[in-house]
Motif scaffolding. Sequence first.
Motif, PDB file in Angstrom:
ATOM      1  N   ARG A  19       0.834  -1.202   0.000  1.00 48.57           N
ATOM      2  CA  ARG A  19       0.000   0.000   0.000  1.00 48.57           C
ATOM      3  C   ARG A  19       0.875   1.262   0.000  1.00 48.57           C
ATOM      4  NH1 ARG A  19      -5.304  -1.504   0.869  1.00 48.57           N
ATOM      5  NH2 ARG A  19      -5.648  -3.471   1.972  1.00 48.57           N
ATOM      6  N   ARG A  20       1.981   1.224   0.698  1.00 50.62           N
ATOM      7  CA  ARG A  20       2.903   2.365   0.694  1.00 50.62           C
ATOM      8  C   ARG A  20       3.501   2.561  -0.707  1.00 50.62           C
ATOM      9  NH1 ARG A  20       7.195   2.743   5.404  1.00 50.62           N
ATOM     10  NH2 ARG A  20       7.818   0.659   4.719  1.00 50.62           N
ATOM     11  N   LEU A  25       4.213   5.163  -6.029  1.00 48.67           N
ATOM     12  CA  LEU A  25       4.226   4.970  -7.478  1.00 48.67           C
ATOM     13  C   LEU A  25       3.134   5.784  -8.161  1.00 48.67           C
ATOM     14  CD1 LEU A  25       4.982   1.149  -7.698  1.00 48.67           C
ATOM     15  CD2 LEU A  25       6.499   3.029  -8.320  1.00 48.67           C
ATOM     16  N   ASN A  26       1.973   5.885  -7.538  1.00 47.91           N
ATOM     17  CA  ASN A  26       0.912   6.682  -8.139  1.00 47.91           C
ATOM     18  C   ASN A  26       1.277   8.165  -8.181  1.00 47.91           C
ATOM     19  OD1 ASN A  26      -0.786   4.569  -8.789  1.00 47.91           O
ATOM     20  ND2 ASN A  26      -1.972   4.693  -6.900  1.00 47.91           N
ATOM     21  N   SER A  27       2.078   8.613  -7.217  1.00 51.22           N
ATOM     22  CA  SER A  27       2.511  10.012  -7.238  1.00 51.22           C
ATOM     23  C   SER A  27       3.489  10.270  -8.382  1.00 51.22           C
ATOM     24  CB  SER A  27       3.161  10.393  -5.903  1.00 51.22           C
ATOM     25  OG  SER A  27       4.470   9.840  -5.782  1.00 51.22           O
ATOM     26  N   ALA A 127       4.723   8.260   3.624  1.00 50.77           N
ATOM     27  CA  ALA A 127       4.041   8.022   2.352  1.00 50.77           C
ATOM     28  C   ALA A 127       2.577   7.661   2.583  1.00 50.77           C
ATOM     29  CB  ALA A 127       4.735   6.907   1.579  1.00 50.77           C
ATOM     30  N   VAL A 128       1.688   8.567   2.194  1.00 56.89           N
ATOM     31  CA  VAL A 128       0.247   8.340   2.234  1.00 56.89           C
ATOM     32  C   VAL A 128      -0.327   8.854   0.926  1.00 56.89           C
ATOM     33  CG1 VAL A 128      -1.940   8.955   3.349  1.00 56.89           C
ATOM     34  CG2 VAL A 128       0.085   8.497   4.743  1.00 56.89           C
ATOM     35  N   ASP A 129      -1.162   8.061   0.295  1.00 55.78           N
ATOM     36  CA  ASP A 129      -1.756   8.456  -0.986  1.00 55.78           C
ATOM     37  C   ASP A 129      -2.557   9.741  -0.829  1.00 55.78           C
ATOM     38  OD1 ASP A 129      -3.457   8.507  -3.402  1.00 55.78           O
ATOM     39  OD2 ASP A 129      -2.652   6.489  -3.709  1.00 55.78           O
ATOM     40  N   GLU A 130      -2.386  10.648  -1.758  1.00 54.67           N
ATOM     41  CA  GLU A 130      -3.044  11.951  -1.671  1.00 54.67           C
ATOM     42  C   GLU A 130      -4.566  11.852  -1.686  1.00 54.67           C
ATOM     43  OE1 GLU A 130      -1.566  14.812  -4.406  1.00 54.67           O
ATOM     44  OE2 GLU A 130       0.473  14.791  -3.583  1.00 54.67           O
ATOM     45  N   LYS A 131      -5.107  10.742  -2.172  1.00 52.61           N
ATOM     46  CA  LYS A 131      -6.565  10.610  -2.219  1.00 52.61           C
ATOM     47  C   LYS A 131      -7.191  10.575  -0.826  1.00 52.61           C
ATOM     48  CE  LYS A 131      -6.398   5.553  -2.574  1.00 52.61           C
ATOM     49  NZ  LYS A 131      -6.670   4.388  -3.462  1.00 52.61           N
ATOM     50  N   TYR A 132      -6.383  10.267   0.202  1.00 54.89           N
ATOM     51  CA  TYR A 132      -6.919  10.187   1.562  1.00 54.89           C
ATOM     52  C   TYR A 132      -6.970  11.540   2.259  1.00 54.89           C
ATOM     53  CZ  TYR A 132      -6.269   5.174   0.947  1.00 54.89           C
ATOM     54  OH  TYR A 132      -6.332   3.884   0.469  1.00 54.89           O
ATOM     55  N   PHE A 133      -6.350  12.544   1.687  1.00 56.31           N
ATOM     56  CA  PHE A 133      -6.355  13.864   2.312  1.00 56.31           C
ATOM     57  C   PHE A 133      -7.605  14.625   1.857  1.00 56.31           C
ATOM     58  CE2 PHE A 133      -1.945  12.628   2.527  1.00 56.31           C
ATOM     59  CZ  PHE A 133      -1.525  13.126   3.757  1.00 56.31           C
ATOM     60  N   GLY A 134      -8.439  14.966   2.807  1.00 54.62           N
ATOM     61  CA  GLY A 134      -9.655  15.702   2.452  1.00 54.62           C
ATOM     62  C   GLY A 134     -10.735  15.501   3.494  1.00 54.62           C
ATOM     63  N   GLY A 135     -11.849  16.165   3.290  1.00 48.88           N
ATOM     64  CA  GLY A 135     -12.981  16.033   4.189  1.00 48.88           C
ATOM     65  C   GLY A 135     -13.952  14.982   3.669  1.00 48.88           C
ATOM     66  N   PHE A 136     -14.299  14.018   4.519  1.00 50.54           N
ATOM     67  CA  PHE A 136     -15.170  12.929   4.110  1.00 50.54           C
ATOM     68  C   PHE A 136     -16.320  12.771   5.102  1.00 50.54           C
ATOM     69  CE2 PHE A 136     -10.807  11.878   2.815  1.00 50.54           C
ATOM     70  CZ  PHE A 136     -10.967  11.802   1.442  1.00 50.54           C
ATOM     71  N   SER A 137     -17.443  12.304   4.597  1.00 47.23           N
ATOM     72  CA  SER A 137     -18.602  12.028   5.445  1.00 47.23           C
ATOM     73  C   SER A 137     -18.305  10.814   6.315  1.00 47.23           C
ATOM     74  CB  SER A 137     -19.831  11.769   4.575  1.00 47.23           C
ATOM     75  OG  SER A 137     -20.928  11.361   5.363  1.00 47.23           O
ATOM     76  N   PRO A 211       0.009  -0.522  10.390  1.00 47.11           N
ATOM     77  CA  PRO A 211       0.619   0.818  10.470  1.00 47.11           C
ATOM     78  C   PRO A 211       0.215   1.734   9.321  1.00 47.11           C
ATOM     79  CG  PRO A 211       2.235  -0.857  11.017  1.00 47.11           C
ATOM     80  CD  PRO A 211       1.024  -1.582  10.495  1.00 47.11           C
ATOM     81  N   GLN A 212       0.145   1.188   8.102  1.00 46.69           N
ATOM     82  CA  GLN A 212      -0.221   2.042   6.975  1.00 46.69           C
ATOM     83  C   GLN A 212      -1.662   2.520   7.091  1.00 46.69           C
ATOM     84  OE1 GLN A 212       2.016   3.102   4.705  1.00 46.69           O
ATOM     85  NE2 GLN A 212       0.432   4.497   3.936  1.00 46.69           N
ATOM     86  N   ALA A 213      -2.547   1.674   7.617  1.00 44.30           N
ATOM     87  CA  ALA A 213      -3.939   2.085   7.815  1.00 44.30           C
ATOM     88  C   ALA A 213      -4.039   3.216   8.832  1.00 44.30           C
ATOM     89  CB  ALA A 213      -4.785   0.899   8.252  1.00 44.30           C
TER      90      ALA A 213
END
Length: 288
Positions: A19-20, A25-27, A127-137, A211-213
């Motif tokens: 996952r890391r 790689l996606n970045s 390393a955390v995927d940028e898709k997780y940064f944001g406001g979510f319900s 840990p990654q979660a």
Amino acid sequence: MKTFYYVHTGHRIGLDRFRRAVAILNSLEDADITLLTSDYRIAQEAREFGIEKSVGIDVVRNIPHIANNGDQLIFDSDEANPLMLEDMREYFSTFIRVSDNENDTKADKELLISPYLEGEGICKAIAVDEKYFGGFSKSVELSYFFGDDDYEKDLEKNLAFVDGLNPHLQLGYYYFLDYEDMLKHRFKNYFEFEEYDAMIMNSKVLLTASPQAVLDALAAGTKPIYFQREDYTREFITLFRQLNVPIIENYDKNHLNEIISTISNRKYEKIMPDCNKIKIFLKDSLAL
């Protein structure tokens, strides 16, 4: 000259390093990098995570069967002994090691990515995927993720740990089918493996041994509680203390109840979207 990224994965290891690697790689977007994993199954499914090129190689010693002398390697594993690491530094024209050890040191002929260390040739980053940064319900009160692996069925052996909490269970990638069916019967609500992102983003509180979660949850505004599995590395303990993440050991149910009852008052430290920092470091180091 080719570039490879090796991660240790498997039914006794889980997918934290995978996952890391996906986040990193996606970045890098269109960079021509082949992901190497230690099991074939997750390599075959890597496209579902946005990874275009992936190969399962079974064991770390098989890397030279895929890569040639003078190629470049990003290496995320604790499998290699000091002699093997030294051989890799000589074999590859650029060797970048991902380390979670706060007491580690950078050797000659290598570069490091670390959440702890700083200095020349070292990228200090999480390393955390940028898709997780944001406001979510946040529609789920409590989720429970034991990890992507549970070969010894320790989750089942310690069901009393979460008895009465009614968490949504996140199913792991390497769970055997009969074991998964049993867990679905025991837990009224659950997330399939493919629903990991929804679990991270939509949970108010996450109890996890991954840990990654923990890091993904922090980015998403979810309140993580880390419990230390006996078979998992302890190298993240210092980092989680720095981030004010509560830590539980020995399936201490009383401690868990105490943390949950006061978690609304806990002030977590924020983590930054460091993947862009890692991307710049890798592009400069690998001449991508």
